[in-house]
Write a protein that holds these residues in place. Structure first.
Motif, PDB file in Angstrom:
ATOM      1  N   LEU A   1     -15.950   2.968   4.737  1.00 11.25           N
ATOM      2  CA  LEU A   1     -15.555   2.289   3.504  1.00 11.25           C
ATOM      3  C   LEU A   1     -14.620   3.165   2.675  1.00 11.25           C
ATOM      4  N   VAL A   2     -14.954   4.463   2.555  1.00  5.00           N
ATOM      5  CA  VAL A   2     -14.108   5.365   1.766  1.00  5.00           C
ATOM      6  C   VAL A   2     -12.740   5.520   2.426  1.00  5.00           C
ATOM      7  N   THR A   3     -12.703   5.553   3.749  1.00  5.55           N
ATOM      8  CA  THR A   3     -11.425   5.658   4.456  1.00  5.55           C
ATOM      9  C   THR A   3     -10.530   4.467   4.135  1.00  5.55           C
ATOM     10  N   ARG A   4     -11.129   3.290   4.008  1.00  6.14           N
ATOM     11  CA  ARG A   4     -10.339   2.094   3.664  1.00  6.14           C
ATOM     12  C   ARG A   4      -9.997   2.036   2.179  1.00  6.14           C
ATOM     13  N   LEU A   5     -10.777   2.757   1.349  1.00  9.75           N
ATOM     14  CA  LEU A   5     -10.500   2.765  -0.092  1.00  9.75           C
ATOM     15  C   LEU A   5      -9.392   3.753  -0.452  1.00  9.75           C
ATOM     16  N   LEU A   6      -9.305   4.865   0.255  1.00  9.12           N
ATOM     17  CA  LEU A   6      -8.361   5.931  -0.107  1.00  9.12           C
ATOM     18  C   LEU A   6      -6.904   5.465  -0.162  1.00  9.12           C
ATOM     19  N   PRO A   7      -6.438   4.619   0.759  1.00  5.19           N
ATOM     20  CA  PRO A   7      -5.038   4.147   0.620  1.00  5.19           C
ATOM     21  C   PRO A   7      -4.773   3.416  -0.694  1.00  5.19           C
ATOM     22  N   ALA A   8      -5.815   2.727  -1.224  1.00  4.41           N
ATOM     23  CA  ALA A   8      -5.625   2.038  -2.506  1.00  4.41           C
ATOM     24  C   ALA A   8      -5.483   3.029  -3.650  1.00  4.41           C
ATOM     25  N   LEU A   9      -6.048   4.240  -3.485  1.00  3.21           N
ATOM     26  CA  LEU A   9      -5.937   5.274  -4.505  1.00  3.21           C
ATOM     27  C   LEU A   9      -4.704   6.146  -4.332  1.00  3.21           C
ATOM     28  N   THR A  10      -3.956   5.916  -3.271  1.00  2.05           N
ATOM     29  CA  THR A  10      -2.750   6.701  -3.019  1.00  2.05           C
ATOM     30  C   THR A  10      -1.612   6.201  -3.906  1.00  2.05           C
ATOM     31  N   LEU A  11      -1.002   7.091  -4.639  1.00  2.00           N
ATOM     32  CA  LEU A  11       0.079   6.710  -5.550  1.00  2.00           C
ATOM     33  C   LEU A  11       1.362   6.466  -4.768  1.00  2.00           C
ATOM     34  N   SER A  12       2.070   5.438  -5.183  1.00  2.00           N
ATOM     35  CA  SER A  12       3.351   5.124  -4.541  1.00  2.00           C
ATOM     36  C   SER A  12       4.222   4.393  -5.545  1.00  2.00           C
ATOM     37  N   HIS A  13       5.514   4.291  -5.206  1.00  2.00           N
ATOM     38  CA  HIS A  13       6.451   3.577  -6.077  1.00  2.00           C
ATOM     39  C   HIS A  13       6.528   2.092  -5.712  1.00  2.00           C
ATOM     40  N   ALA A  14       5.935   1.741  -4.582  1.00  2.00           N
ATOM     41  CA  ALA A  14       6.086   0.379  -4.091  1.00  2.00           C
ATOM     42  C   ALA A  14       5.085  -0.585  -4.712  1.00  2.00           C
ATOM     43  N   SER A  15       3.945  -0.084  -5.211  1.00  2.00           N
ATOM     44  CA  SER A  15       2.906  -0.965  -5.751  1.00  2.00           C
ATOM     45  C   SER A  15       2.325  -0.347  -7.009  1.00  2.00           C
ATOM     46  N   PRO A  16       1.675  -1.154  -7.853  1.00  2.00           N
ATOM     47  CA  PRO A  16       1.044  -0.612  -9.063  1.00  2.00           C
ATOM     48  C   PRO A  16      -0.011   0.425  -8.697  1.00  2.00           C
TER      49      PRO A  16
END
Length: 554
Positions: A451-466
């Motif tokens: 679950l944490v592995t799938r959550l970490l990309p959402a916490l990754t900062l990027s310019h493409a998404s909020p």
């Protein structure tokens, strides 16, 4: 040819000048005689000098012995003089020394030691034994004597469980002395008892009653009360004497009840239901698990609307009934009994309870009361299993979370979506902890890591998404034994996205993560972040023992 021999020192040799060789020999002998005379003269000079030096040496030896004696005498006098000078600590102003003494009262575990056959708080008793100045300062400071501890429970010391001493070894005279030295100031009382099934049990009970009566006589000075008993029948405990404090607790601010009975559930004596009902300054109340009033679903009579801190285990319906009247509450820890989440018995969620001052909530494993609450000033939230209603709760409360801890993230149905929803609604979140307690969890460590592995990309900062939680400063994950490569890659990617940016836009400061072994490539990426200044260390819970700290490091 005949020769005539004489003493060379008294007469000259008679040398016949008949031959040339005799003349040469005479010259040689004459020269030797002259040399001998010269050496003898020099010897006499040296003997005179030796005699002079010997006399001088004797004088020096005598003078040296005198110096050694004088040195010994002066050193002794110096030591005696220095001994009369008070140590710098003894020369400290009483106000400063007293402030230092007060630091010894901070931790019960650190300062509970065996002294003269009984367990007491070492300070201030031991401080009185250093010297007269310390004793005077200690006895003159009522605050040093304001914490009274009678602990007859089993306690853990150095990783081992040991039995505390029986109450008979807490002398009444010592308690009377401490109460006297505390003057008229406020006092803190901690009394935790065990049940004795020996021939001395009646004497123990009577002695405890005597101790408790001494304390009850000073109940008008109590500011903090912590009590507990491991008796099988706490209804008949000596603590029933506490009914006498009713109406006398003018200063009481903190009430804590621990380990009430060895049976579960335990019954709070009916005679004590109203003991703490009149306490105009009571603000903090911590009640134990499974505490009931006379084995019925009820709760202790308190002035609940005044409370600012409440920790309680209670049926949901009773808990919400209490909360509806607690408009001053700022800190709440709530546990609803039960092993699994269940449908609420309260009714419609439209009957919301608004707690306008509440800043911190800690809910038990299967406690889900957020659906009935609105907390506009909430800053810290700790959750167990039930998180599916939390996004709606945050949206409804319009609160700005600063700290979020989810202790059983892998067990939640729809947990990933719920967590992402909470994070999206918390742009100012600075502390995030996603932990996994395998001692209370029915799911596996692998599920948690997935679950944490799938959550970490959402916490990754990027310019493409909020970005989610762009102001996150502290991120903590539970320790695990086996870390898959996919988890390591996702974690490093998230950390690098939050660290590799202009310093004025960088918020992340501290990461606590699994202390297990990683592949070399993951270690290199983590080590690069650490060397660049990111504080990366193993996950450690504050409630753990120092002896249990992980040896792994980064």
């Amino acid at each position: 040819m005949a020769h005539r021999y004489t003493d060379s020192r008294n007469a000259s040799l008679q040398i016949a000048p008949s031959r040339t060789s005799d003349a040469t020999l005479a010259e040689q002998i004459s020269a030797l005689q002259a040399q001998l005379d010269a050496v003898r003269a020099k010897q006499q000079v040296l003997e005179a000098k030796r005699t002079s030096l010997y006399h001088e040496f004797t004088t020096v030896v005598v003078q040296e012995a005198g110096c050694r004696k004088a040195i010994a005498t002066l050193e002794q006098e110096l030591r005696m003089a220095l001994a009369k000078i008070p140590h710098i600590i003894s020369r400290l102003l009483p106000e400063i020394l007293s402030e230092i003494f007060r630091w010894t009262l901070l931790s019960e575990e650190d300062y509970m030691r065996r002294v003269n056959g009984r367990d007491v708080l070492v300070a201030p008793w031991r401080l009185c034994r250093v010297n007269g100045h310390w004793r005077a300062v200690a006895r003159a400071d009522p605050h040093l004597w304001s914490r009274i501890v009678i602990n007859c429970e089993n306690i853990r010391q150095g990783g081992y469980l040991r039995r505390c001493i029986p109450p008979l070894e807490y002398p009444l005279a010592a308690l009377e002395t401490q109460l006297s030295l505390s003057r008229a100031g406020s006092i803190s009382v901690e009394c935790h008892l065990h049940e004795w099934a020996d021939s001395e049990s009646n004497r123990h009970s009577q002695h405890l009653a005597d101790l408790l009566n001494l304390l009850i006589a000073e109940s008008h000075r109590w500011v903090r009360l912590s009590i507990g008993t491991l008796s099988r029948y706490p209804e008949t405990s000596v603590f029933n004497l506490l009914s006498k404090v009713h109406g006398r607790l003018d200063l009481l601010r903190h009430l804590q009840i621990n380990n009430w009975g060895s049976n579960v559930p335990s019954s709070w004596p009916l005679s004590l239901r109203d003991a703490f009902a009149v306490a105009p300054n009571l603000q903090e109340v911590l009640l134990p698990e499974f505490l009931r009033i006379h084995r019925h679903s009820s709760y202790i009579s308190l002035d609940y609307p005044r409370l600012t801190t409440l920790r309680i285990t209670l049926e949901e319906e009773l808990a919400l009934e209490l909360l509806s009247a607690m408009q001053n509450l700022t800190d709440l820890e709530l546990e609803v009994p039960g092993l699994y989440p269940r449908e609420s018995v309260v009714g419609s969620e439209s009957n919301l309870i608004t707690l306008p001052r509440l800043r911190r909530i800690e809910l038990g494993w299967f406690t889900d009361t957020t659906r009935y609450l609105s907390t506009p000033k909430l800053e810290s939230l700790q959750l167990g299993y039930c998180i599916q209603h939390v996004p709606a709760f945050i949206r409804r409360s319009a609160c700005q979370l600063q700290s979020l801890e989810i202790t059983s993230i892998s067990e939640n149905e729809g947990g990933l979506a719920a967590v992402i929803g909470i994070l999206q609604l918390s742009p100012d979140l600075s502390h995030l902890e996603l932990s996994f307690d395998n001692s209370a969890s029915v799911s596996s460590e692998a599920e948690y890591l997935d679950l944490v592995t799938r959550l970490l990309p959402a916490l990754t900062l990027s310019h493409a998404s909020p970005n989610i939680c762009a102001k996150l400063t502290t991120f903590e994950l539970s320790s695990c034994e086996k870390i898959p490569r996919s988890f390591g890659d996702a974690l490093c990617g998230m950390l690098e996205s939050r660290w590799n940016m202009p310093i004025n836009q960088r918020f992340l400061r501290c990461v606590r993560m699994p202390g297990a072994s990683h592949e070399i490539a993951i270690w290199e990426r983590l080590d690069a972040l650490r060397l660049d200044g990111l504080d990366i260390g193993p996950f450690w819970k504050a409630s753990s023992s120092d002896d249990d700290e992980s040896e792994d490091g980064y």
